[in-house]
Design a protein around this motif. Structure first.
Motif, PDB file in Angstrom:
ATOM      1  N   SER A   1       0.821  -1.212   0.000  1.00  0.00           N
ATOM      2  CA  SER A   1       0.000   0.000   0.000  1.00  0.00           C
ATOM      3  C   SER A   1       0.855   1.262   0.000  1.00  0.00           C
ATOM      4  O   SER A   1       0.448   2.295  -0.525  1.00  0.00           O
ATOM      5  CB  SER A   1      -0.942   0.008   1.197  1.00  0.00           C
ATOM      6  OG  SER A   1      -0.223   0.098   2.419  1.00  0.00           O
ATOM      7  N   ALA A   2       2.066   1.168   0.587  1.00  0.00           N
ATOM      8  CA  ALA A   2       2.975   2.319   0.565  1.00  0.00           C
ATOM      9  C   ALA A   2       3.506   2.578  -0.845  1.00  0.00           C
ATOM     10  O   ALA A   2       3.866   3.709  -1.176  1.00  0.00           O
ATOM     11  CB  ALA A   2       4.136   2.083   1.533  1.00  0.00           C
ATOM     12  N   ARG A   3       3.537   1.548  -1.673  1.00  0.00           N
ATOM     13  CA  ARG A   3       4.111   1.674  -3.016  1.00  0.00           C
ATOM     14  C   ARG A   3       3.062   1.962  -4.082  1.00  0.00           C
ATOM     15  O   ARG A   3       3.296   2.754  -4.997  1.00  0.00           O
ATOM     16  CB  ARG A   3       4.887   0.398  -3.362  1.00  0.00           C
ATOM     17  CG  ARG A   3       6.107   0.198  -2.477  1.00  0.00           C
ATOM     18  CD  ARG A   3       6.936  -0.990  -2.930  1.00  0.00           C
ATOM     19  NE  ARG A   3       8.154  -1.119  -2.120  1.00  0.00           N
ATOM     20  CZ  ARG A   3       9.081  -2.073  -2.281  1.00  0.00           C
ATOM     21  NH1 ARG A   3       8.916  -2.982  -3.235  1.00  0.00           N
ATOM     22  NH2 ARG A   3      10.139  -2.111  -1.496  1.00  0.00           N
ATOM     23  N   ILE A   4       1.900   1.327  -3.993  1.00  0.00           N
ATOM     24  CA  ILE A   4       0.909   1.483  -5.064  1.00  0.00           C
ATOM     25  C   ILE A   4      -0.335   2.233  -4.601  1.00  0.00           C
ATOM     26  O   ILE A   4      -1.205   2.527  -5.412  1.00  0.00           O
ATOM     27  CB  ILE A   4       0.502   0.113  -5.661  1.00  0.00           C
ATOM     28  CG1 ILE A   4      -0.285  -0.726  -4.645  1.00  0.00           C
ATOM     29  CG2 ILE A   4       1.724  -0.644  -6.151  1.00  0.00           C
ATOM     30  CD1 ILE A   4      -0.868  -2.001  -5.242  1.00  0.00           C
ATOM     31  N   GLY A   5      -0.426   2.538  -3.310  1.00  0.00           N
ATOM     32  CA  GLY A   5      -1.558   3.286  -2.793  1.00  0.00           C
ATOM     33  C   GLY A   5      -2.644   2.411  -2.207  1.00  0.00           C
ATOM     34  O   GLY A   5      -2.714   1.201  -2.471  1.00  0.00           O
ATOM     35  N   VAL A   6      -3.492   3.045  -1.391  1.00  0.00           N
ATOM     36  CA  VAL A   6      -4.555   2.313  -0.704  1.00  0.00           C
ATOM     37  C   VAL A   6      -5.601   1.810  -1.686  1.00  0.00           C
ATOM     38  O   VAL A   6      -6.062   0.665  -1.594  1.00  0.00           O
ATOM     39  CB  VAL A   6      -5.218   3.211   0.362  1.00  0.00           C
ATOM     40  CG1 VAL A   6      -6.447   2.538   0.953  1.00  0.00           C
ATOM     41  CG2 VAL A   6      -4.226   3.534   1.463  1.00  0.00           C
ATOM     42  N   LEU A   7      -5.998   2.652  -2.641  1.00  0.00           N
ATOM     43  CA  LEU A   7      -7.053   2.249  -3.566  1.00  0.00           C
ATOM     44  C   LEU A   7      -6.668   0.996  -4.335  1.00  0.00           C
ATOM     45  O   LEU A   7      -7.442   0.031  -4.395  1.00  0.00           O
ATOM     46  CB  LEU A   7      -7.369   3.389  -4.537  1.00  0.00           C
ATOM     47  CG  LEU A   7      -8.421   3.067  -5.620  1.00  0.00           C
ATOM     48  CD1 LEU A   7      -9.742   2.682  -4.975  1.00  0.00           C
ATOM     49  CD2 LEU A   7      -8.598   4.249  -6.557  1.00  0.00           C
ATOM     50  N   ALA A   8      -5.478   0.980  -4.912  1.00  0.00           N
ATOM     51  CA  ALA A   8      -5.050  -0.186  -5.686  1.00  0.00           C
ATOM     52  C   ALA A   8      -4.936  -1.419  -4.787  1.00  0.00           C
ATOM     53  O   ALA A   8      -5.295  -2.536  -5.198  1.00  0.00           O
ATOM     54  CB  ALA A   8      -3.710   0.099  -6.359  1.00  0.00           C
ATOM     55  N   THR A   9      -4.457  -1.230  -3.564  1.00  0.00           N
ATOM     56  CA  THR A   9      -4.329  -2.360  -2.640  1.00  0.00           C
ATOM     57  C   THR A   9      -5.690  -2.928  -2.277  1.00  0.00           C
ATOM     58  O   THR A   9      -5.891  -4.150  -2.267  1.00  0.00           O
ATOM     59  CB  THR A   9      -3.582  -1.933  -1.363  1.00  0.00           C
ATOM     60  OG1 THR A   9      -2.309  -1.394  -1.715  1.00  0.00           O
ATOM     61  CG2 THR A   9      -3.384  -3.114  -0.433  1.00  0.00           C
ATOM     62  N   VAL A  10      -6.661  -2.040  -1.979  1.00  0.00           N
ATOM     63  CA  VAL A  10      -8.003  -2.509  -1.649  1.00  0.00           C
ATOM     64  C   VAL A  10      -8.652  -3.207  -2.845  1.00  0.00           C
ATOM     65  O   VAL A  10      -9.326  -4.238  -2.690  1.00  0.00           O
ATOM     66  CB  VAL A  10      -8.881  -1.335  -1.158  1.00  0.00           C
ATOM     67  CG1 VAL A  10     -10.345  -1.759  -1.028  1.00  0.00           C
ATOM     68  CG2 VAL A  10      -8.370  -0.829   0.185  1.00  0.00           C
ATOM     69  N   LEU A  11      -8.451  -2.667  -4.052  1.00  0.00           N
ATOM     70  CA  LEU A  11      -8.981  -3.333  -5.236  1.00  0.00           C
ATOM     71  C   LEU A  11      -8.437  -4.755  -5.361  1.00  0.00           C
ATOM     72  O   LEU A  11      -9.178  -5.695  -5.669  1.00  0.00           O
ATOM     73  CB  LEU A  11      -8.634  -2.531  -6.490  1.00  0.00           C
ATOM     74  CG  LEU A  11      -9.365  -1.195  -6.678  1.00  0.00           C
ATOM     75  CD1 LEU A  11      -8.800  -0.449  -7.878  1.00  0.00           C
ATOM     76  CD2 LEU A  11     -10.855  -1.414  -6.850  1.00  0.00           C
ATOM     77  N   LEU A  12      -7.133  -4.902  -5.117  1.00  0.00           N
ATOM     78  CA  LEU A  12      -6.520  -6.228  -5.222  1.00  0.00           C
ATOM     79  C   LEU A  12      -6.986  -7.165  -4.107  1.00  0.00           C
ATOM     80  O   LEU A  12      -7.371  -8.309  -4.361  1.00  0.00           O
ATOM     81  CB  LEU A  12      -4.999  -6.097  -5.171  1.00  0.00           C
ATOM     82  CG  LEU A  12      -4.312  -5.547  -6.429  1.00  0.00           C
ATOM     83  CD1 LEU A  12      -2.834  -5.295  -6.152  1.00  0.00           C
ATOM     84  CD2 LEU A  12      -4.468  -6.522  -7.587  1.00  0.00           C
ATOM     85  N   THR A  13      -6.938  -6.680  -2.852  1.00  0.00           N
ATOM     86  CA  THR A  13      -7.213  -7.578  -1.725  1.00  0.00           C
ATOM     87  C   THR A  13      -8.705  -7.885  -1.581  1.00  0.00           C
ATOM     88  O   THR A  13      -9.086  -9.054  -1.432  1.00  0.00           O
ATOM     89  CB  THR A  13      -6.679  -6.977  -0.416  1.00  0.00           C
ATOM     90  OG1 THR A  13      -7.246  -5.672  -0.210  1.00  0.00           O
ATOM     91  CG2 THR A  13      -5.168  -6.875  -0.443  1.00  0.00           C
ATOM     92  N   GLU A  14      -9.551  -6.858  -1.653  1.00  0.00           N
ATOM     93  CA  GLU A  14     -10.979  -7.118  -1.488  1.00  0.00           C
ATOM     94  C   GLU A  14     -11.555  -7.804  -2.732  1.00  0.00           C
ATOM     95  O   GLU A  14     -12.419  -8.681  -2.611  1.00  0.00           O
ATOM     96  CB  GLU A  14     -11.724  -5.810  -1.206  1.00  0.00           C
ATOM     97  CG  GLU A  14     -11.282  -5.109   0.076  1.00  0.00           C
ATOM     98  CD  GLU A  14     -11.736  -5.810   1.344  1.00  0.00           C
ATOM     99  OE1 GLU A  14     -11.628  -7.044   1.429  1.00  0.00           O
ATOM    100  OE2 GLU A  14     -12.192  -5.116   2.260  1.00  0.00           O
TER     101      GLU A  14
END
Length: 402
Positions: free
Chosen positions: A280-293
């Protein structure tokens, strides 16, 4: 974004990280230690399952409800002092249970006190880390590491007690684990200044950067959105885990296989907390949430249609996605509230997510009674997907968003 504080100059931030991570491992281990002890207490005291549920609820209920008061106490007396005191209280509760020959009434009172002590850990240790690492975008990765440490404790401390009872009585083994917590409480007090995190200390640090101190409850829409995503994410996790054994049994799994499956989920989850904090520090919260959720929902939807072997192969990856979101969310709290509000913000956030995790099995359980486990787990996945549009709305509130 929260102001950059001179904490890392006066106190090595690796020391803050080590103390906070060790505290997280101990307190999360203490919380899950109860699962190991429930069969022992049932045999020792002749308890019903309802009574065992009450014992568990005493600890978790006190821990969930007292996090905001713990944050308020930290502003007056310092986060380190309250964290050390809470650790001493939680450890002392297990020592009392272990060495006094406690009956049921004393056991219940001790667990209530232990939960109250553990209520200090999440909001205060998180705030200490966020201040120590509030530079160059390292907060999320640091909080992800801290989050991962809790899972290590969940695995190590119950396993340690299980080993100790092979050579000692359960009471003596529990007393030793409580003694380790007392040593940690003393170490917290010795390694960090007692007033660190107090209102006066934080105000002085904020003013040193030329910013105006802000107190009170976090009111930003961004924080509220983050909290809502966290509540749904926590409910998804606990709802899924409640139905997983029943889905696997319908696929032909036996008791041992279900145990293996849960271990695979937890192992993947521990890795997810560490990896997604950095991600999340590298690609941002939005991209991380899209991937994980998105990955969580896809995995849950696929699970009922897979054979047992394929389900077992999927579970570590599903566990990684299932738990990984939490690190991205926790790491965003300091970006959405002023520095002086961080203890309270973390207290509110953890209260919401822990409360959601406690209520989700009850709510989804009623759904499962109505439609069956296969359909219920599909509903869990669909609710999980609601976090994606929420994350899109949240994204403009995050500094350095992607």
């Amino acid at each position: 974004m929260a102001a950059v504080l001179p904490l890392a100059v006066s106190i090595p931030r690796r020391r803050v990280m080590a103390v906070a991570c060790t505290a997280h491992a101990l307190h999360d281990g203490y919380t899950d230690l109860i699962y190991v002890l429930l069969p022992v207490w049932q045999h020792e005291f002749g308890l019903s399952f309802a009574a065992l549920g009450v014992l568990r609820a005493l600890y978790t209920g006190a821990m969930a409800s007292l996090q905001i008061p713990a944050a308020a106490a930290a502003r007056r007396y310092g986060a380190v002092f309250i964290l050390a005191s809470g650790t001493l209280l939680a450890a002392g509760a297990y020592v009392v249970i272990g060495v006094t020959g406690a009956g049921f009434a004393v056991l219940a009172a001790a667990l209530l006190c232990g939960g109250a002590g553990s209520a200090t850990q999440h909001p205060l240790a998180s705030a200490l880390i966020s201040r120590a690492y509030d530079d160059k975008g390292s907060t999320r990765a640091a909080l992800g590491t801290y989050n991962f440490a809790g899972d290590l404790g969940k695995m190590a401390i119950p396993a340690t007690l299980a080993w100790l009872v092979t050579i000692l009585s359960w009471r003596h083994g529990l007393g030793l684990i409580g003694l380790a917590g007392i040593i940690l409480a003393a170490s917290i007090a010795l390694l960090l200044p007692a007033r660190l995190g107090s209102a006066a200390q934080v105000t002085a640090q904020v003013r040193s950067t030329g910013n105006k101190p802000v107190t009170g409850a976090p009111r930003s829409l961004g924080f509220r959105l983050l909290l809502l995503i966290g509540v749904i994410d926590s409910g998804t996790r606990m709802g899924f885990l409640a139905f997983l054994p029943f889905v696997l049994k319908l696929q032909g799994a036996g008791f041992e296989t279900v145990g293996l499956a849960l271990s695979l989920v937890f192992a993947g989850g521990a890795a997810g907390k560490f990896v997604c904090g950095i991600l999340s520090a590298r690609i941002g919260v939005l991209a991380t949430v899209l991937l994980t959720e998105g990955g969580t929902a896809a995995g849950i939807l696929a699970l009922p249609f897979l054979p047992l072997t394929a389900s077992l192969a999927l579970l570590p990856l599903l566990g990684l996605a299932l738990n990984g979101t939490s690190s991205a969310l926790y790491g965003s709290v300091p970006e959405l509230v002023p520095t002086a509000q961080q203890e309270r913000a973390f207290g509110i956030f953890y209260t919401g997510t822990i409360g959601s995790g406690a209520l989700a099995p009850i709510i989804y359980g009623a759904v499962g009674d109505a439609v069956g486990p296969m359909h219920a787990i599909t509903i869990v996945a669909l609710v999980c997907l609601s976090t994606i549009p929420l994350a899109m709305v949240l994204n403009p509130f995050l500094p350095g968003r992607r």
